[in-house]
Enzyme design. Sequence first.
Site, PDB file in Angstrom:
ATOM      1  N   ASP A  66     -12.939   5.266  -3.013  1.00  0.00           N
ATOM      2  CA  ASP A  66     -13.267   3.824  -2.730  1.00  0.00           C
ATOM      3  C   ASP A  66     -14.774   3.809  -3.517  1.00  0.00           C
ATOM      4  OD1 ASP A  66     -14.077   1.465  -1.595  1.00  0.00           O
ATOM      5  OD2 ASP A  66     -13.737   2.101   0.519  1.00  0.00           O
TER       6      ASP A  66
ATOM      7  N   HIS B 260      -9.353   2.632  -0.950  1.00  0.00           N
ATOM      8  CA  HIS B 260      -9.911   1.756   0.001  1.00  0.00           C
ATOM      9  C   HIS B 260      -8.629   0.983   0.702  1.00  0.00           C
ATOM     10  CE1 HIS B 260     -12.804  -1.132   1.594  1.00  0.00           C
ATOM     11  NE2 HIS B 260     -12.021  -2.333   1.515  1.00  0.00           N
TER      12      HIS B 260
ATOM     13  N   SER C 287     -13.274  -2.078   6.357  1.00  0.00           N
ATOM     14  CA  SER C 287     -14.036  -2.906   5.496  1.00  0.00           C
ATOM     15  C   SER C 287     -14.889  -3.880   5.710  1.00  0.00           C
ATOM     16  CB  SER C 287     -12.580  -3.490   4.443  1.00  0.00           C
ATOM     17  OG  SER C 287     -13.169  -3.916   3.292  1.00  0.00           O
TER      18      SER C 287
END
Length: 323
Positions: A262, A292, A165
């Site tokens: 995502d 995600h 991320s």
Amino acid sequence: MKPENKIPVLTRLSDEMKAVVNFQQPGLPPWPADGDIETQRQYYLLERRFWNADAPSMTTRTCAVPTPYGDVTTRLYSPQPTSQATLYYLHGGGFILGNLDTHDRIMRLLARYTGCTVIGIDYSLSPQARYPQAIEETVAVCSYFSQHADEYSLNVEKIGFAGDSAGAMLALASALWLRDKHIRCGNLIAILLWYGLYGLQDSVSRRLFGGAWDGLTREDLDMYEKAYLRNDEDRESPWYCLFNNDLTRDVPPCFIASAEFDPLIDDSRLLHQTLQAHQQPCEYKMYPGTLHAFLHYSRMMTIADDALQDGARFFMARMKTPR
């Protein structure tokens, strides 16, 4: 985009991902939506304890590393007495959450699967620390261990970056910073990137995906960005919008992983297509049925473990490749 027009991703998730979404930790209070940032950080740490349990046992060592901003805590994971390379890990959390404990299992598994020393970097969080502090801290940590490798029994002839991320952005940004500033900390053989954001302000996936289930609505993404950046001009910086950097040359081999549902998946797709178009070594893999942050859930999701092993295999292959 009107929320009703978004794809109903919760009905399309894999069975494993649905099990995670529906899992309720006993005694865990609800997310403190109205709490201050410190309260949210403490909640995130508490919520992640379950997901970090039952991790591989290995030798660890904590070290405070001096940087221009003060000491930064690092944690060294050593799965065996000697290592063929050193892998630096940057945790996710939207630049505002997370620490070495919230991503402990991920780093232990990476160390186990690569057989290499993994060094987690507890970079300073936003909004207290603004761009580019986390990048400069990461570079300072790499420089420190490059100069003190013998003291820590490290092999820094070959190094890598990894992150998930926001940590994936920091990993790639730090690698580009080293290249652009002509700083050498070792032979950077690979970068492992799981569902990162790399600078897009809008995309098809950001319109179609994202909601309360993943904390990645348009408003959420704007909030993370505003917390991290100093001003609007930073949006175009080549170490924030990485597509404004030179991706046509001298980019270390990249393993680029994405989650199917995502909102940030288009960042990964664009990064892969850009590198591929300019013959920069890279591998792209999308993990179907996932949201995600799925990498955290390897206690319940075999595909999360698969994604870690895929990255580890990519890194190990680069260890054997002369560069």
